[in-house]
Design a protein around this motif. Sequence first.
Motif, mmCIF file in Angstrom:
data_model
loop_
_atom_site.group_PDB
_atom_site.id
_atom_site.type_symbol
_atom_site.label_atom_id
_atom_site.label_comp_id
_atom_site.label_asym_id
_atom_site.label_seq_id
_atom_site.Cartn_x
_atom_site.Cartn_y
_atom_site.Cartn_z
ATOM 1 N N MET A 267 -86.569 -139.603 -33.731
ATOM 2 C CA MET A 267 -85.428 -139.042 -33.007
ATOM 3 C C MET A 267 -84.453 -138.422 -34.012
ATOM 4 N N ASP A 268 -84.211 -137.123 -33.931
ATOM 5 C CA ASP A 268 -83.335 -136.496 -34.902
ATOM 6 C C ASP A 268 -81.872 -136.680 -34.513
ATOM 7 N N GLU A 269 -80.993 -136.245 -35.400
ATOM 8 C CA GLU A 269 -79.568 -136.501 -35.171
ATOM 9 C C GLU A 269 -79.038 -135.764 -33.946
ATOM 10 N N MET A 270 -79.661 -134.637 -33.593
ATOM 11 C CA MET A 270 -79.187 -133.918 -32.412
ATOM 12 C C MET A 270 -79.520 -134.703 -31.145
ATOM 13 N N THR A 271 -80.682 -135.332 -31.128
ATOM 14 C CA THR A 271 -81.048 -136.156 -29.972
ATOM 15 C C THR A 271 -80.114 -137.356 -29.868
ATOM 16 N N LYS A 272 -79.767 -137.905 -31.039
ATOM 17 C CA LYS A 272 -78.838 -139.043 -31.034
ATOM 18 C C LYS A 272 -77.449 -138.600 -30.569
ATOM 19 N N LEU A 273 -77.071 -137.398 -30.947
ATOM 20 C CA LEU A 273 -75.790 -136.879 -30.461
ATOM 21 C C LEU A 273 -75.834 -136.654 -28.951
ATOM 22 N N ASP A 274 -76.981 -136.209 -28.471
ATOM 23 C CA ASP A 274 -77.155 -136.063 -27.011
ATOM 24 C C ASP A 274 -76.884 -137.406 -26.335
ATOM 25 N N ASP A 275 -77.454 -138.453 -26.907
ATOM 26 C CA ASP A 275 -77.288 -139.800 -26.351
ATOM 27 C C ASP A 275 -75.811 -140.198 -26.336
ATOM 28 N N LEU A 276 -75.133 -139.904 -27.427
ATOM 29 C CA LEU A 276 -73.699 -140.225 -27.479
ATOM 30 C C LEU A 276 -72.946 -139.405 -26.427
ATOM 31 N N GLY A 277 -73.327 -138.144 -26.287
ATOM 32 C CA GLY A 277 -72.672 -137.281 -25.300
ATOM 33 C C GLY A 277 -72.848 -137.804 -23.889
ATOM 34 N N VAL A 278 -74.053 -138.270 -23.592
ATOM 35 C CA VAL A 278 -74.295 -138.823 -22.252
ATOM 36 C C VAL A 278 -73.434 -140.069 -22.037
ATOM 37 N N ALA A 279 -73.342 -140.901 -23.074
ATOM 38 C CA ALA A 279 -72.540 -142.131 -22.959
ATOM 39 C C ALA A 279 -71.064 -141.822 -22.754
#
Lengths: 229, 210
Positions: free
Chosen positions: A1-13
């Motif tokens: 999982m790259d950092e953009m996907t992790k940022l997506d996760d944070l954005g959803v949260a």
Amino acid sequence: MDEMTKLDDLGVALHPRRAPSEKLRDRVLTATAPRSARPVRSRWLVPSLATAAVTAVAIGVVALLPDSGGTTARTDQAGGRAGQGAATFEVRHASFTLVRSADGSVTFTALQLVDTDAATQALNAAGIAGRALNEDPACTAGPGGHGQIEPADLYPPDTLHSKLTGLAADDTVTFRSSDYPEGGGLLLAVGTETGKGATTTKYAAGVFAYADANKIPTCINFTDPGTGQ
Amino acid sequence: MGDAIERATAATITASSSDAEVIEASLRVPERFGELYDRYAAMLYGYACQRVGTTAAEDLVADTFLDAFSQRQRYDLARADARPWLYGILANKISRRGRTEKIHYRAIARAWQAPTVEGLAERVADQVSAQAQRGVLAAALCRLSKADRNVLLLVAWGQLSYVEVAQALDLPLGTVRSRLHRARRTVRAALAEAGLAGAAPESQARERTS
């Protein structure tokens, strides 16, 4: 999982569960409307509210209140009609409808975040003790200061989990005065459900029975303090 | 009377009008601008909440639409999609509130390092590592410059393509790429430092083109 996907996760949260308020819409549309088209709410809403308070027993009165959203897109018209006696009636408001059937059951539908005064008035007029509230992310009442409901106050106690599930499930709820004991009441809670990037908003209503009407909160927030969702 | 007819005619234009058509129509009939609000308010509000929290978000979104309304004469009608324009106005407003944004991220970082609240355990039990990761990300966002953060988050949360970000912030495409590269490198490093690496190489990263 790259950092953009992790940022997506944070954005959803971090994405809000509720849509922007009707007040925001009102604020923007009023400011962008030609002067002649701007509502003159301040001149006539207050007298209407005062009248409504005095004649609360006239069930249809809340239906005569103007849409607090003041929008041009919504076409909900005041259509409250008193039924025969106190057995059955329907209250229509721009932000909700409430129908009391002859068997005493009350069906409430949230069309948007509600005018809480009008909804509470309609609720009480239908013979239900308690109050209507919109979910408020700024609410800091309740256990831990997060605006959460105290499960021990509910009737039956500790029924929070199933009720929360119900809250997210539908915009229409049906209840009756026998759902709570004498001295108790109902909290009628309205919130919004929005997905990431959603352009439409789903409104959800839920009912929480309290054994003691005095313990019904004055504000609520269903955002999980742990996850922010 | 003529004005009334014009308004009625404008009202018959369906919601399928492009954003540019709505903006153009709003120059004659200001109420038409409300269509733009209905299309994008929820989206912009969500983005603002992500960046500054719910308390400040509504004011920012209101100011964004009011600025857009007053600047609509200058809108490039060749751009059918107004999202980059609106996101650009909002992003610049958020940048001017850099302190608010940083406070927001710091609060997130703290909250997701805090112990789980009793009674909510079953809802968050599987999210412990995800929360730690979010906390690290929030802290990393604090460390970015405003300019880099703007580009990164317009791509990540605003779902804009690089070209749209360039339009939104009125930047050359190359500048968008270099800022994004720098921001991503910083975030990757923060994750690695926290033992939460697993980042794909830059070359494998997607670029939103739509």
